[in-house]
Design a protein around this motif. Structure first.
Motif, short mmCIF file in Angstrom:
data_model
loop_
_atom_site.label_atom_id
_atom_site.label_comp_id
_atom_site.label_asym_id
_atom_site.label_seq_id
_atom_site.Cartn_x
_atom_site.Cartn_y
_atom_site.Cartn_z
N CYS A 51 38.98 59.14 109.17
CA CYS A 51 38.18 58.09 108.54
C CYS A 51 38.12 58.27 107.03
O CYS A 51 38.39 57.34 106.27
CB CYS A 51 36.76 58.09 109.12
N SER A 113 27.72 52.91 107.05
CA SER A 113 28.19 53.33 108.37
C SER A 113 29.30 54.37 108.25
O SER A 113 29.31 55.37 108.97
CB SER A 113 28.69 52.13 109.17
N ALA A 114 30.23 54.14 107.32
CA ALA A 114 31.36 55.06 107.16
C ALA A 114 30.89 56.42 106.65
O ALA A 114 31.32 57.47 107.15
CB ALA A 114 32.39 54.46 106.20
N TYR A 117 28.94 58.41 109.29
CA TYR A 117 29.86 58.97 110.29
C TYR A 117 30.58 60.21 109.75
O TYR A 117 30.62 61.25 110.40
CB TYR A 117 30.87 57.90 110.70
N TRP A 170 29.91 52.93 113.31
CA TRP A 170 31.20 52.92 112.63
C TRP A 170 32.19 51.99 113.33
O TRP A 170 32.97 51.29 112.69
CB TRP A 170 31.76 54.33 112.53
#
Length: 257
Positions: A51, A113-114, A117, A170
């Motif tokens: 990610c 969100s990213a 995570y 995510w």
């Protein structure tokens, strides 16, 4: 009062002696508790690497009213996916069709969100290192203690829940990112709704981001499954045996390591 202070000092002294006596013992890694912890450590690496290391771009083909030649404008984006900061640029750096494309950006901000995570995955990575060090270097300290297995058990339950929350958030953000960088972006560009003809070109494959979601749910399964083996190390599993062992000053037999 004096006796209580003496007992506290004695316990601290014993703890210091145990912490200073590092003894490498790889046998715990052969048991489910240690082996699954290694898998959790590896899975966390893949989670934040797939990610956090992503870079991509979306391309749009532009045709000016009086020209037949197509020009390409590109918007580059990547982690942490603040798409509203990713402006379009032409190559070479000119105003294609007399439009300042730098003033137009992608839509959406999915950084929360990213980053949640990735940050959580990094914390899990560090915790796994600390837990493995405790398992293989201070095996007797972990087995003799009531608090350490209980802390490990609580952290395991919390981590399982947070893996579910962070991965779900995510995954939803990734779905929105695919929409925001896909064909629909052409309709959102004002010049493309006037005289300029715009066609969606391409977008970087997001296969690695899909893998990051898979590893997120895989981590949740690993931590959820490992909760049972951590639970077996706590006094909750066999409180009578653990209490008797500590009352006699003995060492409780290992159940999971």
């Amino acid at each position: 009062m004096a006796s209580n202070i003496y007992l506290v000092r004695q316990r601290i002294s014993r703890l210091g002696q145990r912490m200073s006596s590092f003894q490498l013992n790889i046998n715990p890694l052969k048991e489910p508790l240690g082996f699954i912890k290694v898998l959790e450590w590896i899975a966390s690496i893949f989670a934040f690497a797939t990610c956090g290391g992503f870079d991509g771009k979306t391309e749009i083909q532009v045709t000016c009213p009086k020209l037949t030649e197509n020009k390409t404008i590109t918007a580059a984006f990547g982690y942490p996916f603040r798409l509203n900061e990713a402006s379009f640029q032409a190559h070479p750096d000119v105003n294609v069709c007399d439009v300042n494309w730098k003033s137009y950006v992608l839509i959406g901000d999915y950084s929360s969100s990213a980053q949640f995570y990735v940050t959580f995955a990094v914390f899990i990575f560090l915790y796994c290192i600390a837990a493995l060090l405790l398992y293989v270097g201070y095996t007797s300290l972990y087995r003799d203690s009531r608090n350490l297995p209980m802390i490990d058990f609580v952290v395991t339950l919390v981590a399982t829940f947070l893996w579910l929350v962070s991965t779900s958030a995510w995954a939803k953000a990734l779905t929105d990112i695919k929409v925001a960088t896909g064909q629909g972006i052409v309709k959102e560009l004002q010049p493309c709704n006037q005289d300029v003809m715009c066609y969606f070109g391409s977008v970087t494959s997001m296969g690695s981001l899909n893998v990051s979601v898979i590893f997120g749910f895989l981590n949740m399964i690993l931590w959820g499954g490992n909760a049972w083996f951590v639970y077996k190390e706590t006094s909750l599993h066999s409180p009578s045996n653990t209490s008797a062992s500590h009352g006699q000053g003995g060492i409780s037999p290992p159940s999971g390591i």
